[in-house]
Design a protein around this motif. Structure first.
Motif, PDB file in Angstrom:
ATOM      1  N   UNK A 209      82.140  -2.007 -46.815  1.00  0.00           N
ATOM      2  CA  UNK A 209      82.573  -1.906 -45.335  1.00  0.00           C
ATOM      3  C   UNK A 209      83.827  -3.238 -45.381  1.00  0.00           C
ATOM      4  N   UNK A 210      85.002  -2.632 -45.016  1.00  0.00           N
ATOM      5  CA  UNK A 210      86.366  -3.581 -44.932  1.00  0.00           C
ATOM      6  C   UNK A 210      86.336  -3.986 -43.402  1.00  0.00           C
ATOM      7  N   UNK A 211      85.883  -5.323 -43.185  1.00  0.00           N
ATOM      8  CA  UNK A 211      85.935  -5.597 -41.772  1.00  0.00           C
ATOM      9  C   UNK A 211      87.205  -6.591 -41.595  1.00  0.00           C
ATOM     10  N   UNK A 212      88.033  -6.441 -42.351  1.00  0.00           N
ATOM     11  CA  UNK A 212      89.335  -7.286 -42.003  1.00  0.00           C
ATOM     12  C   UNK A 212      89.811  -7.354 -40.627  1.00  0.00           C
ATOM     13  N   UNK A 213      89.736  -6.288 -39.668  1.00  0.00           N
ATOM     14  CA  UNK A 213      89.935  -6.185 -38.048  1.00  0.00           C
ATOM     15  C   UNK A 213      88.661  -6.215 -37.341  1.00  0.00           C
ATOM     16  N   UNK A 214      87.666  -6.672 -37.828  1.00  0.00           N
ATOM     17  CA  UNK A 214      86.381  -6.845 -37.350  1.00  0.00           C
ATOM     18  C   UNK A 214      85.929  -8.229 -37.145  1.00  0.00           C
ATOM     19  N   UNK A 215      86.213  -8.859 -38.327  1.00  0.00           N
ATOM     20  CA  UNK A 215      85.807 -10.444 -38.507  1.00  0.00           C
ATOM     21  C   UNK A 215      86.603 -11.084 -37.310  1.00  0.00           C
ATOM     22  N   UNK A 216      85.802 -11.960 -36.547  1.00  0.00           N
ATOM     23  CA  UNK A 216      86.170 -12.588 -35.215  1.00  0.00           C
ATOM     24  C   UNK A 216      86.419 -11.850 -34.408  1.00  0.00           C
ATOM     25  N   UNK A 217      86.052 -10.683 -34.323  1.00  0.00           N
ATOM     26  CA  UNK A 217      86.178  -9.714 -32.855  1.00  0.00           C
ATOM     27  C   UNK A 217      85.229  -8.997 -32.538  1.00  0.00           C
ATOM     28  N   UNK A 218      84.254  -8.644 -33.551  1.00  0.00           N
ATOM     29  CA  UNK A 218      83.124  -7.805 -33.041  1.00  0.00           C
ATOM     30  C   UNK A 218      81.978  -8.599 -33.590  1.00  0.00           C
ATOM     31  N   UNK A 219      80.689  -8.444 -33.007  1.00  0.00           N
ATOM     32  CA  UNK A 219      79.433  -8.967 -33.465  1.00  0.00           C
ATOM     33  C   UNK A 219      79.357 -10.551 -33.166  1.00  0.00           C
ATOM     34  N   UNK A 220      80.045 -11.005 -32.017  1.00  0.00           N
ATOM     35  CA  UNK A 220      80.204 -12.416 -31.893  1.00  0.00           C
ATOM     36  C   UNK A 220      81.043 -13.108 -32.825  1.00  0.00           C
ATOM     37  N   UNK A 221      81.839 -12.295 -33.409  1.00  0.00           N
ATOM     38  CA  UNK A 221      82.953 -12.784 -34.638  1.00  0.00           C
ATOM     39  C   UNK A 221      82.479 -12.436 -35.747  1.00  0.00           C
ATOM     40  N   UNK A 222      81.048 -12.223 -36.192  1.00  0.00           N
ATOM     41  CA  UNK A 222      80.605 -11.973 -37.446  1.00  0.00           C
ATOM     42  C   UNK A 222      81.050 -10.637 -38.084  1.00  0.00           C
ATOM     43  N   UNK A 223      81.574  -9.697 -37.032  1.00  0.00           N
ATOM     44  CA  UNK A 223      81.905  -8.441 -37.516  1.00  0.00           C
ATOM     45  C   UNK A 223      81.380  -6.935 -37.221  1.00  0.00           C
ATOM     46  N   UNK A 224      81.707  -6.014 -37.712  1.00  0.00           N
ATOM     47  CA  UNK A 224      81.422  -4.875 -37.502  1.00  0.00           C
ATOM     48  C   UNK A 224      79.780  -4.500 -37.671  1.00  0.00           C
ATOM     49  N   UNK A 225      79.489  -5.017 -38.946  1.00  0.00           N
ATOM     50  CA  UNK A 225      78.363  -4.697 -39.557  1.00  0.00           C
ATOM     51  C   UNK A 225      77.188  -5.475 -38.512  1.00  0.00           C
ATOM     52  N   UNK A 226      77.367  -6.598 -38.162  1.00  0.00           N
ATOM     53  CA  UNK A 226      76.544  -7.580 -37.264  1.00  0.00           C
ATOM     54  C   UNK A 226      76.470  -6.888 -35.885  1.00  0.00           C
ATOM     55  N   UNK A 227      77.544  -6.332 -35.578  1.00  0.00           N
ATOM     56  CA  UNK A 227      77.737  -5.521 -34.045  1.00  0.00           C
ATOM     57  C   UNK A 227      76.745  -4.629 -33.974  1.00  0.00           C
ATOM     58  N   UNK A 228      76.469  -3.894 -35.115  1.00  0.00           N
ATOM     59  CA  UNK A 228      75.364  -2.723 -35.234  1.00  0.00           C
ATOM     60  C   UNK A 228      74.121  -3.242 -35.793  1.00  0.00           C
ATOM     61  N   UNK A 229      73.991  -4.494 -36.157  1.00  0.00           N
ATOM     62  CA  UNK A 229      72.603  -4.949 -36.664  1.00  0.00           C
ATOM     63  C   UNK A 229      72.273  -4.536 -38.158  1.00  0.00           C
ATOM     64  N   UNK A 230      73.177  -4.357 -38.962  1.00  0.00           N
ATOM     65  CA  UNK A 230      73.039  -3.715 -40.335  1.00  0.00           C
ATOM     66  C   UNK A 230      73.341  -4.599 -41.458  1.00  0.00           C
ATOM     67  N   UNK A 231      73.171  -6.063 -41.210  1.00  0.00           N
ATOM     68  CA  UNK A 231      73.753  -6.768 -42.142  1.00  0.00           C
ATOM     69  C   UNK A 231      72.640  -6.784 -43.407  1.00  0.00           C
TER      70      UNK A 231
END
Length: 395
Positions: A209-231
């Motif tokens: 997962x390329x989270x260039x535009x999810x880092x700092x935005x989703x998951x409290x800033x931790x990104x898209x993967x963290x947003x969905x609890x899939x770390x």
């Protein structure tokens, strides 16, 4: 200059200009904040990826200066010789903790990261399933790997499953990977991570997962993967340190074994001098701020939702964005170029986005409201959009 090169350049540049695909490069006279100065005139800046305003944050500037004073302006060598400074180790430990993974590796840029990480793991005996709207750096990283590239229709889970099944059951490939942006940079939509993981587990796909535009935005800033609890399930969490983080660089977060492998096999890591100590220090501070003060991310989303609602209210098509990325989709490339020019003349700095960045016939301008914008700035931008749009017959 050789005659053949001059002919090639003359014809190529003329062709780009004829099709409305030639982009001019402006110089920002000062810092890249919510207000910028171009050609001696102040503009409301809606073109940068500086989501949280960190590029001009005083605490990050102080952290960069302190790290520079302690370690110097440069690392002095590649990471594998003696360019790994204590601050690089601290940075990677910080990223891994924030992303919820065992380890992380920092690169000099996000583009370098995709070029180096994909090709370090995939080879000519493998296959890569790649979303058709993935970023150019993913495309180039896939090409460099020499793996078989299989395009998957954008966020189409039926197509992904069919192609995953075919690739795995064919027996032609040693490994099969699925690569997707977490947030797609031109449309602002989010990858369907839960469905992706169901398919990946069914067919034993690696997931990148390329989270260039999810880092700092989703998951409290931790990104898209963290947003969905899939770390703990996604194999590769890649991101940049130059957008919401506000500095420069890229990273991959994942298992300790994966990071050990990348540190021994990823060519940009092996053959490029390390991130500057100042950049590392500023990134560490940026992560500290996101971890301890949720207001940065909250303000970003508040501004983005407000601006998107206002643009829709006056009649613009902003597509299906689920994030602060706010395209105004016009279709025609030349119209997008002219629209951008008029907005800039009226004090709103946005750039046209045309082919090959987006498919032909989907020309647009892309807005990036940030945490640093005030409501007054956004209201002024909406007024200009309404004025220019009516003058040009767009709304």
């Amino acid at each position: 200059m050789s005659p053949s090169l001059e002919t090639f350049l003359d014809e190529g540049l003329a062709n780009l200009k004829e099709k409305g695909l030639y982009s001019t490069i402006d110089v920002v006279e000062g810092s890249n904040g919510a207000i910028i100065e171009v050609d001696g005139e102040e503009k409301i800046n809606l073109a940068s990826n500086n989501y949280l305003g960190f590029a001009t944050n005083l605490e990050l500037i102080e952290a960069a200066n302190l790290a520079t004073e302690e370690y110097g302006v440069g690392a002095g060598a590649v990471r594998t010789i003696n360019g790994t400074l204590a601050i690089h180790r601290e940075l990677e430990e910080k990223i891994a903790k924030f992303k919820g993974t065992e380890a992380a590796i920092a690169f000099q840029s996000g583009f370098n990261c995709n070029m180096g990480a994909i090709s370090a793991v995939m080879n000519k005996d493998d296959a890569i399933l790649s979303d058709e709207l993935n970023h150019a750096s993913i495309i180039d990283g896939c090409r460099l790997s020499r793996a078989k590239i299989i395009r998957v229709k954008h966020s189409d889970m039926k197509d992904l499953e069919e192609k995953a099944k075919e690739a795995v059951e064919s027996g032609l490939y040693n490994k099969v990977m699925y690569i997707t942006d977490g947030v797609f940079s031109m449309d602002g939509d989010i990858a369907k991570m839960p469905e992706i993981m169901e398919i990946a587990e069914k067919y034993n796909l690696m997931v990148y997962v390329d989270d260039a535009h999810g880092s700092g935005v989703l998951g409290g800033g931790a990104g898209t993967v963290k947003e969905f609890g899939l770390s703990d399930k996604v194999d590769f969490q890649m991101g940049t340190l130059s957008k919401a983080i506000g500095v420069v660089g890229g990273y991959v977060a994942g298992s300790q074994k994966l990071i050990d492998w990348l540190k021994s096999q990823s060519r940009p890591f092996l053959f490029s001098t390390s991130l500057t100590p100042g950049a590392a220090g500023a990134v560490i501070k940026a992560i500290d701020l996101m971890e301890n003060d949720p207001s940065y991310v909250e303000k970003l989303w508040d501004n983005a939702n407000y601006f998107k609602e206002e643009l829709q209210r006056i009649g613009y098509n902003i597509g299906d964005s689920q994030t602060p990325i706010t395209p105004v989709i016009l279709g025609d490339e030349k119209l997008a170029q002219e629209f951008s020019k008029k907005l800039i003349e009226n004090g709103i700095y946005v750039k046209p986005i045309v082919f090959p960045t987006v498919p032909l016939g989907t020309g647009r301008v892309r807005n990036m409201p940030t945490a640093a914008h005030t409501k007054e700035m956004l209201d002024q931008a909406v007024r200009v959009y309404e004025k220019v749009g009516k003058e040009m017959g767009i709304i």
